[in-house]
Write an enzyme that holds these catalytic residues in place. Structure first.
Site, mmCIF file in Angstrom:
data_model
loop_
_atom_site.group_PDB
_atom_site.id
_atom_site.type_symbol
_atom_site.label_atom_id
_atom_site.label_comp_id
_atom_site.label_asym_id
_atom_site.label_seq_id
_atom_site.Cartn_x
_atom_site.Cartn_y
_atom_site.Cartn_z
ATOM 1 N N GLU A 63 134.112 -16.444 144.992
ATOM 2 C CA GLU A 63 135.218 -16.342 145.951
ATOM 3 C C GLU A 63 136.044 -17.624 146.031
ATOM 4 O O GLU A 63 137.265 -17.579 146.165
ATOM 5 C CB GLU A 63 134.645 -16.011 147.333
ATOM 6 C CG GLU A 63 135.712 -15.721 148.365
ATOM 7 C CD GLU A 63 135.095 -15.331 149.701
ATOM 8 O OE1 GLU A 63 135.784 -15.502 150.711
ATOM 9 O OE2 GLU A 63 133.940 -14.876 149.726
ATOM 10 N N ASP A 64 135.382 -18.790 145.924
ATOM 11 C CA ASP A 64 136.065 -20.059 146.217
ATOM 12 C C ASP A 64 136.211 -21.008 145.030
ATOM 13 O O ASP A 64 136.712 -22.120 145.195
ATOM 14 C CB ASP A 64 135.328 -20.793 147.349
ATOM 15 C CG ASP A 64 135.436 -20.045 148.671
ATOM 16 O OD1 ASP A 64 136.443 -19.340 148.861
ATOM 17 O OD2 ASP A 64 134.512 -20.138 149.500
#
Length: 709
Positions: A63-64
């Site tokens: 996600e990051d």
């Protein structure tokens, strides 16, 4: 912690995550890796397996960072990749709104949970650490995350039996969502702490002496009820702190079920039990497998307190829930397939597959996650757990969809009752059925379970849609004959293209929309045969009148403030049941012959009405106009001189007009009730008013009251 376990896979996951998160920091300024490390520590404290611990370290890399699921799968295998993917939100997808992204992320997580419960255990550990460090975020984000935690993650922890995690999540969220109430309760707790501690120590000493005298081995603990739990009870039952019977509690942990009941006898022999407060969750466990005996008694000095009695194993399950049964050494992914704690999840996934609307999905999910509190029986003795206030219709659908659909009546404890009759603990319920019977729309207003609501909607939707398609087709054909358009000669592909212009995937969908009154047949025919059907001309006004709003229609004072997105000249009106005000999120519902009813998305009637998403339509607040909204408030206060004066002064300070005000004194708890209707411009002004009234000393509760429909 695990001296015999090979920790090389965990070190590999740490190095991979540390490399990908290198240079990243949290909003607080800490290195980003502190978050996955503390999440993994929480999972280790829960005795999770290696796959779960690796997922904890890696849960944010997709996600990051630039890492992909394929890379995670290549480095750590299918199991870890599946868990990481299940925890990863859908923030990178181009969805219409934050609400839709949230709904789809939760939907994805639930689907992943069915296959591997470790997904939610990692997510709960992640959410717990985020809530512990929420102070560093902007206020708007803090409130959004706290509300999501209260609506979704704390109830999921409860349904999985994870009492410790649920309690901490609720208390942390409560601190941000109701700061004044939280601080007020904590101040009261702190002021009463010396007296409460002395009382509980006295009780514990007496309990230990009495249990030892009877030869019952036990460990005795004491506690004060959590702030959020107290707040819920005060709000729900409209009582004061002194009337909370289980504010103080003693917990007896013994070695066997036999001694649990023996200890209950010892307690009741020493102190008088309070009628109606004895609960046996050992004989009938809660759906999350919580087991304990509960009783409230009148103790020394006339003070009441609660006693909980359980075995060591029951206590471990009450605290850790599903995590207490983890079997990572046997290569299993979690509990057995028939574990009650996840049977609700399978039902959840079953109905959510057919739910297209993200708002409806989230609202129904919140309802389904509420704790179950009523235990009823079939005539053969099967226990059915239902939410408090559930009806025989909910009971029927809990048995089987066909039983619910064909339900025509019910007997409770041998007596015929209405289908809206609320069921109580211990009721024996017999459902009367009739072949060919179909559920009524009215049932949607009384059922409490998501399963029943979804099944009823499905049947009604199917029936209504068939009618709407037939009506829409006849409407189109009649209008075509009137305008001289031969529909039979129009190629199907051309009709499908027109349907697509209206956002319909099939011609039948367009017929249904016409049947519901969402579009006019003339509009459709103008697109099908523009050379035969000229566009309708709208007459121009004789003289411009820029100072005045558009011409009034029935309900005009409401129509001017809301409008349908992308469609002009559709009549709208604000629904009386919720009376939405500017600034609140709203949704439109197509009614036959009355225009578009506009509801607050939080309106209790919305879910009952929106059984067919085709009748839902997007609406928005129109440009700011000089318009006020009547809002009814109910304020519960101490009955003392000067209270009304302080409240009216607060309203004057906030420049709020009072339309009506009525007071009622002499309440049984020594309080008073103030019933008033105010004029407000928007949601923000209402929030300021409510906050100003809450700050007045002696105000116990304030709520907005909507009309019932």
């Amino acid at each position: 912690m695990r001296p015999k376990e090979d920790l090389a896979p965990l070190e590999h996951a740490y190095r991979f995550a540390a490399d990908r998160h290198l240079g990243q920091t949290r909003v607080s300024g800490e290195p980003y890796m502190t978050h996955p490390l503390l999440v993994t520590r929480q999972l280790a404290d829960m005795n999770m397996d290696m796959v779960c611990l690796q997922t904890g370290l890696l849960h944010d890399v997709v996600e990051d960072t630039s890492a992909t699921i394929e890379e995670v799968r290549k480095e750590f295998g299918d199991e870890v990749a599946r868990c990481v993917d299940g925890v990863t939100k859908l923030s990178k997808l181009d969805l219409a709104s934050r609400e839709e992204r949230q709904a789809e992320s939760v939907r994805k997580m639930l689907l992943a949970m069915v296959n591997d419960i470790r997904v939610i255990l990692v997510k709960l550990a992640d959410r717990l650490h985020n809530m512990r460090t929420l102070d560093s975020l902007p206020e708007e984000k803090r409130l959004r995350i706290a509300q999501e935690t209260m609506d979704i993650y704390a109830p999921i922890a409860h349904r999985l039996g994870m009492g410790k995690v649920r309690s901490e999540l609720e208390d942390l969220a409560f601190r941000y969502l109701e700061p004044e109430a939280s601080e007020g309760l904590l101040r009261e707790f702190e002021a009463a702490r010396p007296g409460n501690e002395a009382f509980l120590n006295q009780v514990r000493h007496l309990v230990e002496i009495n249990l030892a005298r009877e030869g019952i081995p036990a460990r005795v603990e004491t506690r004060v009820k959590r702030a959020y739990s107290v707040f819920q009870k005060l709000k729900r039952q409209k009582i004061v702190l002194d009337q909370v019977y289980d504010l103080l509690a003693v917990r007896i942990i013994t070695d066997s079920v036999k001694n649990c009941y023996a200890a209950l006898g010892v307690i009741h022999n020493e102190w008088h039990p309070i009628p109606g407060r004895i609960k046996d969750f050992i004989a009938i466990p809660r759906p999350n497998l919580y087991q304990s005996l509960h009783t409230s008694v009148m103790g020394p000095e006339g003070r009441h307190f609660e006693v909980q009695i359980r075995t060591d194993e029951m206590h471990r399950i009450a605290e850790e829930g599903i995590a207490a049964h983890w079997k990572y050494k046997e290569g299993r992914r979690g509990p057995a397939d028939d574990d009650q704690r996840i049977s609700w999840l399978r039902q959840l996934v079953e109905w959510q597959r057919d739910m297209r609307d993200s708002g409806e999905f989230m609202s129904t999910l919140k309802v389904d996650l509420y704790p179950e509190e009523v235990y009823c029986f079939t005539p053969k003795g099967r226990v059915i757990a239902l939410p408090r206030g559930a009806t025989p219709i909910d009971f029927a659908y809990a048995i089987h969809s066909d039983v619910g659909n064909t339900c025509v009546g019910a007997k409770v404890n041998g007596r015929i009752v209405q289908l809206r009759h609320p069921l109580g603990n211990g009721d024996v319920v017999e459902i009367l059925t009739q072949t060919g019977h179909l559920p009524s729309k009215d049932w949607l207003a009384v059922v409490k379970t998501a399963r029943a609501r979804n099944k009823i909607r499905h049947v009604i939707n199917t029936t209504e849609r068939a009618k709407a398609i037939e009506i829409g087709q006849k409407y189109l054909e009649r209008e075509a004959r009137r305008l001289g358009v031969q529909l039979g000669r129009i190629p199907r592909t051309q009709l499908e293209a027109v349907a697509a212009d209206y956002g319909c995937s099939k011609i039948e969908d367009l017929h249904a929309a016409l049947g519901y009154g969402k579009y006019s047949a003339r509009q459709v025919l103008q697109k099908v045969a523009p050379e035969l059907v000229p566009a309708e001309q709208t007459p121009e006004p004789a003289a411009p009148a820029p100072e005045r709003p558009a011409a009034h229609r029935p309900g005009d004072d409401q129509d001017l403030v809301v409008q349908v997105k992308g469609i002009d000249d559709l009549m709208t009106y604000r629904a009386k049941c919720c009376n939405p005000i500017r600034g609140e999120p709203i949704v439109g519902y197509v009614t036959r012959g009355k225009g578009i009813a506009v509801h607050s998305v939080n309106c209790s009637n919305v879910q009952n009405l929106m059984y067919d998403v085709e009748r839902k339509i997007e609406v928005e607040w129109a440009r700011a106009v000089s318009h006020t909204f009547p809002v009814k408030l109910l304020v519960r206060t101490e009955d003392r001189p000067g209270m009304l004066s302080q409240i009216t002064t607060a309203l004057f300070t906030e420049q709020t007009n009072i339309l009506s005000l009525e007071t009622h004194g002499g309440e049984t708890d020594g309080g008073a009730v103030i019933d008033m209707t105010l004029e407000v411009k928007d949601k923000r002004q209402l929030e300021r008013v409510v906050s100003a009234i809450r700050r007045i000393s002696g105000v116990r509760d304030i709520e907005r009251v909507n009309e019932r429909t």
